[in-house]
Design a protein around this motif. Structure first.
Motif, short mmCIF file in Angstrom:
data_model
loop_
_atom_site.label_atom_id
_atom_site.label_comp_id
_atom_site.label_asym_id
_atom_site.label_seq_id
_atom_site.Cartn_x
_atom_site.Cartn_y
_atom_site.Cartn_z
N VAL A 36 4.87 -1.32 -9.45
CA VAL A 36 4.99 -2.75 -9.61
C VAL A 36 5.38 -3.97 -8.33
CG1 VAL A 36 6.80 -4.43 -10.68
CG2 VAL A 36 4.92 -2.59 -12.30
N ALA A 37 6.57 -2.93 -7.81
CA ALA A 37 6.90 -3.72 -6.72
C ALA A 37 5.63 -3.47 -5.76
CB ALA A 37 7.36 -2.43 -5.96
N ALA A 38 4.51 -2.91 -5.89
CA ALA A 38 3.35 -2.65 -4.89
C ALA A 38 2.10 -4.76 -5.28
CB ALA A 38 1.95 -1.32 -5.22
N ILE A 55 0.35 -1.52 -0.22
CA ILE A 55 0.05 -0.42 -0.10
C ILE A 55 0.73 1.22 -0.19
CG2 ILE A 55 -1.63 1.23 1.11
CD1 ILE A 55 -2.55 -0.93 2.20
N SER A 56 1.89 1.10 0.67
CA SER A 56 2.86 2.93 0.47
C SER A 56 3.78 2.79 -0.58
CB SER A 56 3.27 2.45 2.40
OG SER A 56 5.08 1.40 1.84
N SER A 57 3.70 1.89 -1.31
CA SER A 57 4.33 1.63 -2.12
C SER A 57 3.60 1.87 -3.88
CB SER A 57 5.27 0.58 -2.52
OG SER A 57 5.92 0.03 -1.76
N PHE A 58 2.66 1.79 -3.37
CA PHE A 58 1.35 2.46 -4.06
C PHE A 58 1.85 4.06 -4.41
CE2 PHE A 58 -3.29 2.59 -6.18
CZ PHE A 58 -2.76 2.32 -7.38
N TRP A 59 1.24 4.21 -2.44
CA TRP A 59 1.15 5.27 -2.76
C TRP A 59 2.57 6.38 -3.24
CZ3 TRP A 59 -2.54 9.15 -1.24
CH2 TRP A 59 -2.15 10.39 -0.78
N PHE A 60 3.28 5.82 -3.10
CA PHE A 60 4.68 6.19 -3.54
C PHE A 60 4.51 6.31 -4.74
CE2 PHE A 60 7.31 5.15 0.22
CZ PHE A 60 7.88 7.09 1.11
N GLY A 61 4.53 5.88 -5.50
CA GLY A 61 4.13 5.59 -7.16
C GLY A 61 3.21 6.74 -7.75
N MET A 62 2.02 6.30 -7.05
CA MET A 62 1.17 7.59 -7.76
C MET A 62 1.62 8.84 -7.68
SD MET A 62 -0.97 6.50 -8.92
CE MET A 62 -0.21 4.76 -9.22
N ILE A 106 11.75 -6.20 -6.32
CA ILE A 106 11.57 -4.96 -7.42
C ILE A 106 11.47 -3.44 -6.28
CG2 ILE A 106 9.76 -3.55 -8.71
CD1 ILE A 106 11.20 -5.75 -10.18
N TRP A 107 10.87 -4.09 -4.96
CA TRP A 107 10.80 -2.46 -3.61
C TRP A 107 12.12 -2.25 -3.44
CZ3 TRP A 107 12.48 -2.34 1.00
CH2 TRP A 107 12.36 -1.73 1.60
N VAL A 108 13.13 -4.04 -3.32
CA VAL A 108 15.02 -3.08 -3.02
C VAL A 108 15.35 -2.18 -4.10
CG1 VAL A 108 17.10 -4.02 -3.00
CG2 VAL A 108 14.91 -4.96 -1.51
N LEU A 109 15.00 -2.38 -5.34
CA LEU A 109 15.32 -1.47 -6.13
C LEU A 109 14.70 -0.08 -5.96
CD1 LEU A 109 15.33 -3.97 -9.45
CD2 LEU A 109 17.15 -2.62 -8.39
N ALA A 110 13.11 0.31 -5.89
CA ALA A 110 12.92 0.97 -5.58
C ALA A 110 13.58 2.38 -4.59
CB ALA A 110 11.49 1.13 -5.58
N ALA A 111 13.35 1.23 -3.22
CA ALA A 111 14.34 1.67 -2.32
C ALA A 111 15.17 1.89 -1.83
CB ALA A 111 14.05 1.27 -1.20
N ALA A 112 16.03 1.46 -3.05
CA ALA A 112 17.58 1.64 -3.48
C ALA A 112 17.75 2.95 -3.76
CB ALA A 112 18.32 0.40 -3.94
#
Length: 145
Positions: free
Chosen positions: A71-73, A27-34, A86-92
């Protein structure tokens, strides 16, 4: 007619909490993406951060994160193996933006702390689940005549 035994193993409390944890991160990843998408199309920040108005580093970083976070979401929500990757890539990418290049992107220690905390908590969950799995295995029996 009912089957003799259930083929679906019961989930442990740790496994259930791990799935809830992954879904909260989804949910938080989707929020960041949006947030990145709304910035790029001019919906947020009064249109001052539209894609055509950004300089090159921001264009690269924001479009990358606008794709990676949703995508990570999806992967985290479905609890598939590629979701955390994918989340690790985005967070990095985000940690590099705000930690290594603060002159370009600004300094945001909260993002770095939160991503690090999530990564540590994920590792703890995986270790506990591994230990649980080892304990549940039946010991090997050697019956000698």
């Amino acid at each position: 007619m009912e089957p003799d035994s259930s083929t679906i193993p019961k989930r442990s409390l740790t496994n259930i909490l791990f799935v809830v944890f992954l879904r909260l991160i989804a949910i938080s990843s989707f929020w960041f993406g949006m947030q990145y998408w709304s910035m790029l199309v001019g919906y947020s920040l009064n249109g001052h951060a539209r894609f055509d108005l950004l300089d090159l580093p921001w264009k690269v970083a924001s479009t990358t994160l606008a794709v990676l976070f949703p995508v990570a979401a999806l992967g985290l929500w479905l609890t598939v193996s590629w979701g955390p990757v994918i989340w690790v890539l985005a967070a990095a990418v985000q940690c590099l933006m705000y930690g290594v290049w603060p002159v370009i992107f600004g300094f945001n220690p909260l993002i770095i702390i939160l991503h690090s905390g999530v990564a540590v908590l994920y590792c703890i969950f995986r270790i506990v689940l591994f230990i649980e799995k080892r304990r549940r295995r039946e010991p090997v029996r050697v019956d000698l005549p």
